[in-house]
Design an enzyme around this catalytic site. Structure first.
Site, short mmCIF file in Angstrom:
data_model
loop_
_atom_site.label_atom_id
_atom_site.label_comp_id
_atom_site.label_asym_id
_atom_site.label_seq_id
_atom_site.Cartn_x
_atom_site.Cartn_y
_atom_site.Cartn_z
N THR A 62 0.92 -1.19 0.05
CA THR A 62 -0.06 0.11 -0.13
C THR A 62 0.85 1.34 -0.21
O THR A 62 1.69 1.29 0.89
CB THR A 62 -0.91 0.10 1.47
OG1 THR A 62 -1.47 -1.29 1.36
CG2 THR A 62 -1.85 0.93 1.29
N SER B 134 14.52 -9.21 17.22
CA SER B 134 13.90 -8.74 18.64
C SER B 134 13.94 -7.56 18.85
O SER B 134 15.30 -7.03 18.98
CB SER B 134 14.06 -9.92 19.65
OG SER B 134 13.47 -9.66 20.67
N LYS C 94 14.96 -17.60 17.13
CA LYS C 94 14.03 -16.37 17.61
C LYS C 94 12.64 -16.95 18.28
O LYS C 94 12.26 -16.45 19.03
CB LYS C 94 13.80 -15.64 16.45
CG LYS C 94 12.68 -14.52 16.63
CD LYS C 94 12.96 -13.56 17.56
CE LYS C 94 12.15 -12.45 18.13
NZ LYS C 94 10.88 -12.31 17.46
N HIS D 93 13.50 -17.85 21.70
CA HIS D 93 13.60 -16.39 22.30
C HIS D 93 12.47 -15.88 23.02
O HIS D 93 12.11 -15.66 24.05
CB HIS D 93 14.44 -15.35 21.44
CG HIS D 93 14.34 -14.16 22.03
ND1 HIS D 93 12.96 -13.43 21.72
CD2 HIS D 93 15.19 -13.27 22.62
CE1 HIS D 93 13.25 -12.34 22.21
NE2 HIS D 93 14.39 -12.16 22.72
N ASN D 94 11.33 -16.05 21.77
CA ASN D 94 10.02 -15.81 22.45
C ASN D 94 9.62 -16.53 23.37
O ASN D 94 8.69 -16.06 24.28
CB ASN D 94 9.08 -15.66 21.16
CG ASN D 94 9.55 -14.51 20.30
OD1 ASN D 94 10.26 -13.95 20.09
ND2 ASN D 94 8.37 -14.24 19.46
N GLU E 71 11.00 -15.49 26.50
CA GLU E 71 10.00 -14.28 26.92
C GLU E 71 8.84 -14.66 27.72
O GLU E 71 8.66 -13.99 28.72
CB GLU E 71 10.26 -13.43 25.77
CG GLU E 71 9.28 -12.02 25.68
CD GLU E 71 9.18 -11.70 24.37
OE1 GLU E 71 10.15 -11.54 23.59
OE2 GLU E 71 7.73 -11.22 23.90
P1 2AM Z 1 0.15 -3.33 3.64
O1 2AM Z 1 0.48 -1.86 4.40
O2 2AM Z 1 -0.09 -3.21 2.16
O3 2AM Z 1 -1.22 -3.69 4.44
C1 2AM Z 1 2.36 -5.70 8.21
O4 2AM Z 1 1.12 -5.94 8.02
C2 2AM Z 1 2.94 -5.46 6.74
O5 2AM Z 1 2.89 -6.83 5.95
C3 2AM Z 1 2.42 -4.40 6.05
O6 2AM Z 1 3.39 -3.66 5.36
C4 2AM Z 1 1.53 -4.88 5.18
O7 2AM Z 1 1.09 -4.20 3.67
C5 2AM Z 1 2.36 -6.25 4.70
N1 2AM Z 1 1.38 -7.22 4.13
C6 2AM Z 1 0.42 -8.05 4.70
N2 2AM Z 1 -0.07 -9.04 3.94
C7 2AM Z 1 0.68 -8.58 2.57
C8 2AM Z 1 0.52 -9.31 1.43
N3 2AM Z 1 -0.16 -10.36 1.01
N4 2AM Z 1 1.59 -8.98 0.29
C9 2AM Z 1 2.16 -7.93 0.70
N5 2AM Z 1 2.24 -7.13 1.90
C10 2AM Z 1 1.38 -7.82 2.78
#
Ligand code: 2AM
Length: 494
Positions: free
Chosen positions: A37, A134, A188, A191-192, A195
């Site tokens: 986006t 992390s 990782k 690690h979680n 946590e």
């Molecule tokens: P977005 O801003 O277009 O939603 C965390 O959700 C990140 O993952 C955001 O940058 C989101 O992009 C991205 N994201 C989630 N689903 C995705 C997808 N199917 N393809 C590309 N980016 C994605």
């Protein structure tokens, strides 16, 4: 921007991605950024302008242009949601990549997904690194701990960047090559899990001090501040001390008391416990933390149960009359530290077992070193874990390390008092108790497992070994329960 000039690219500009990109730019690298986006790309560029980093952070609206802006071999960090979004991002990205290029997945990805992608991309000559990151949002911006796994040659192209971007301690950058395949994601994940254990142990300490000791939030803040100046010195203890000071903005009182007692989770803690079971490694403290989150989610049921069982005389826990507050605080501090050592012992043993199974060669001392800064479990005592494994890389368990054995011996009286007090008061302390049970089982040469073996042999002819002679035996324990005609036979192989 036609000329290829950025050192690295980053796809996925949610808060973690934005912060990491700004961090990379601040460390003197040119970084190109892209997000599905476009508004988030523009937002990242605006933030870079505000923070004086516009010259180094370059936003792109087209993936093709983004890739064209990168120096070869191209290094592209992706920070999108784990699972299918990573696959779809890789699919689109690879249309523009060439052999030798490197994709670095910085998300909390399941390690087998990373290994699948590594195989698929290797067929096209593209490297894929699964790199756990992390430190939360703040860590991403100012220096996280990073756990890269995959092809070591590909990592050498990433190393100069991540070593600057990572948190820095007196012991070096909080990043190290973890191992091949999905080793980075795996470490990782654990690690979680650790946590989860730490947070649960702290919550139990809080419950005992508040409910039995009657400590106010002001007193709790002072106690945790004091603890943070000693052996418990850690990020989680520090933020806990701050939490107790924050007033509610919407009403009287402290915010912590207004927060609904239902814990969320995203899955890495559950994976850790599933892995512990797969590997037959005991992890009772982390499992207790996971169970506590499950039970916390049953808020309505708990409210109903308190009323129903309360009517039967099962009263909610309250202050114990005549409790010595100072002694309780001291005991809880020692119990927390001892329980924490056991929890880390479990986490390290999960990693050790998996590394042996997969031939990853994970350096456990290095994990102690890189977790000293940047990450959520950063703590002073990780230096001692580092030293314990440096001294003996084959150490079977942290509990028997000369670094920790004496601590556990010294603290066990206080630890037992806290468990007794909590149990007597009716406060669940499953993490602190789980750790104590782990300690009390591991430290005993003989356990009641002989009886379990006898039972297994009784009802299922599973056979047993004897303490006084080799081989496997089976006994017909009571002829009315079975039809076998011999009393004892040897040579079974179960
Ligand atoms: P977005 O801003 O277009 O939603 C965390 O959700 C990140 O993952 C955001 O940058 C989101 O992009 C991205 N994201 C989630 N689903 C995705 C997808 N199917 N393809 C590309 N980016 C994605």
């Amino acid at each position: 921007m036609a000329d290829a000039q950025s050192d690295v690219g980053l796809i996925g500009l949610a808060v973690m991605g934005q912060n990491l990109a700004l961090n990379v730019a601040e460390k003197g690298f040119d970084i190109s950024v892209f997000n599905r986006t476009a508004e988030k790309t523009d937002a990242a560029v605006k933030r870079a302008e505000k923070e004086g980093l516009a010259a180094r952070l370059h936003g792109y609206h087209e993936l093709r242009d983004f890739v064209a802006s990168l120096k070869r071999p191209r290094r592209v960090i992706i920070l999108v949601k784990a699972g299918a979004p990573v696959d779809s991002t890789i699919k689109q990205l690879t249309e523009f990549l060439e052999p030798g290029d490197i994709i670095i997945d910085g998300g909390n990805e399941w390690y087998e997904n990373t290994e699948r992608r590594q195989r698929e991309l290797a067929a096209r000559g593209i490297h894929h690194i699964g790199m756990g990151v992390s430190g939360g949002e703040e860590g991403a911006r100012n220096g996280p701990a990073m756990m890269p796994g995959g092809d070591e040659g590909a990592y050498s192209h990433l190393r100069p960047i991540v070593e600057k971007v990572a948190a820095q301690t007196e012991d070096g950058a909080c990043v190290t090559y973890i191992g091949p395949g999905g080793a980075g994601n795996y470490v990782k994940m654990v690690h979680n899990g650790i946590e989860y254990g730490d947070m649960q142990l702290i919550a139990e300490a809080y419950d005992v001090l508040k409910t039995v000791g009657g400590l106010s939030n002001e007193e709790l803040a002072a106690v945790f501040t004091d603890w943070n100046a000693g052996e418990l010195d850690s990020f989680l203890i520090q933020i806990t001390s701050i939490i107790f000071t924050v007033k509610d903005e919407l009403a009287d009182g402290f915010l912590v008391d207004k927060i609904l007692d239902k814990t969320g989770m995203k899955g890495t803690g559950k994976w850790t416990i599933q892995q512990a079971a797969e590997l037959s490694v005991a992890a009772p403290t982390m499992a207790a933390a996971l169970d506590a989150r499950f039970i916390s989610g049953l808020k309505d049921e708990r409210v109903a149960a308190e009323a129903a069982l309360g009517a039967l005389g099962v009263q909610p826990p309250g202050p114990l009359p005549g409790v010595d507050k100072a002694q309780l605080v001291q005991d809880v501090r020692e119990a927390l530290y001892a329980a924490k050592i056991c929890s880390y012992a479990q986490g390290y043993n999960i990693i050790r077992a998996k590394s042996a199974e997969k031939g990853w060669g994970v350096d456990l001392a290095e994990l102690g070193r890189i977790w000293k800064g940047g990450c959520i479990i950063r703590a002073k005592f990780l230096d001692r874990i580092k030293l314990a494994y440096q001294r003996d890389p084959e150490l079977p368990n942290l509990l028997v390390s000369p670094r920790f054995g004496p601590d556990l011996a010294a603290k066990q009286a206080a630890w037992r008092r806290v468990v007794s007090t909590a149990v007597a008061a009716g406060i669940a302390v499953p993490g602190i108790t789980g750790s104590l049970g782990y300690f009390d089982s591991y430290r005993r040469a003989r356990l009641p497992a002989n009886l379990v073996q006898a039972q297994r042999d009784f009802f299922g002819s599973h056979t047993y070994e004897r303490v006084d002679r080799p081989g496997w035996s089976h006994t017909v324990w009571d002829s009315s329960f079975g039809s076998a005609d011999s009393i004892t036979t040897s040579g079974y192989n179960n």
